[in-house]
Design an enzyme around this catalytic site. Structure first.
Site, mmCIF file in Angstrom:
data_model
loop_
_atom_site.group_PDB
_atom_site.id
_atom_site.type_symbol
_atom_site.label_atom_id
_atom_site.label_comp_id
_atom_site.label_asym_id
_atom_site.label_seq_id
_atom_site.Cartn_x
_atom_site.Cartn_y
_atom_site.Cartn_z
ATOM 1 N N PRO A 2 -80.669 6.335 -27.905
ATOM 2 C CA PRO A 2 -79.361 6.904 -28.235
ATOM 3 C C PRO A 2 -78.228 6.185 -27.508
ATOM 4 O O PRO A 2 -78.347 5.831 -26.339
ATOM 5 C CB PRO A 2 -79.460 8.348 -27.763
ATOM 6 N N LYS A 32 -84.461 13.225 -26.919
ATOM 7 C CA LYS A 32 -84.955 11.922 -26.456
ATOM 8 C C LYS A 32 -84.867 11.881 -24.934
ATOM 9 O O LYS A 32 -84.042 12.558 -24.323
ATOM 10 C CB LYS A 32 -84.083 10.802 -27.032
ATOM 11 N N ILE A 64 -81.902 5.750 -33.135
ATOM 12 C CA ILE A 64 -83.023 5.557 -34.047
ATOM 13 C C ILE A 64 -83.502 6.947 -34.427
ATOM 14 O O ILE A 64 -83.742 7.788 -33.559
ATOM 15 C CB ILE A 64 -84.144 4.746 -33.367
#
Length: 112
Positions: A2, A32, A64
């Site tokens: 991120p 994440k 992602i």
């Protein structure tokens, strides 16, 4: 991976503290590890929103696998954070979301 970036015309007295909170927020929102989050804060910028220099911000949030169906929730959380931390009203924040494909993001001499 991120990446979150906040550009604002507000002068942030404790940039380091705000940046730490921003990094933790991005990790939490996206589920994440924070060890992969890259956070950037550019405060005190010359920025106009709607022709006004009142407090405003432009946010970039790339990741992602960014969950596109959750962008309204992510927007609400980011706007809430900016309002609490910097006094920026939600209607003076633009957010650009990006879902990055693994092969288009490099790291550690390769890609994800």
């Amino acid at each position: 991976m991120p990446f979150i970036k906040v550009e604002t015309n507000v002068t942030v007295p404790d940039e380091s503290g705000c940046l730490r909170k921003l990094s933790a927020l991005a990790a939490e929102l996206l589920g994440k590890p924070e060890s992969y989050v890259l956070a950037e804060l550019e405060s005190g910028k010359r920025l106009l929103f709607g022709g006004s220099a009142d407090p405003a911000a432009f946010v970039t949030l790339d990741s992602i696998g960014l969950p596109e169906t959750r962008t309204p929730e992510l927007s609400a959380a980011l706007c809430g954070f900016l309002n609490r931390e910097l006094g920026i009203p939600a209607d003076r924040v633009y957010i650009a979301f990006g879902d990055i494909e693994r092969h288009l993001f490099g790291w550690d001499g390769g890609t994800f």
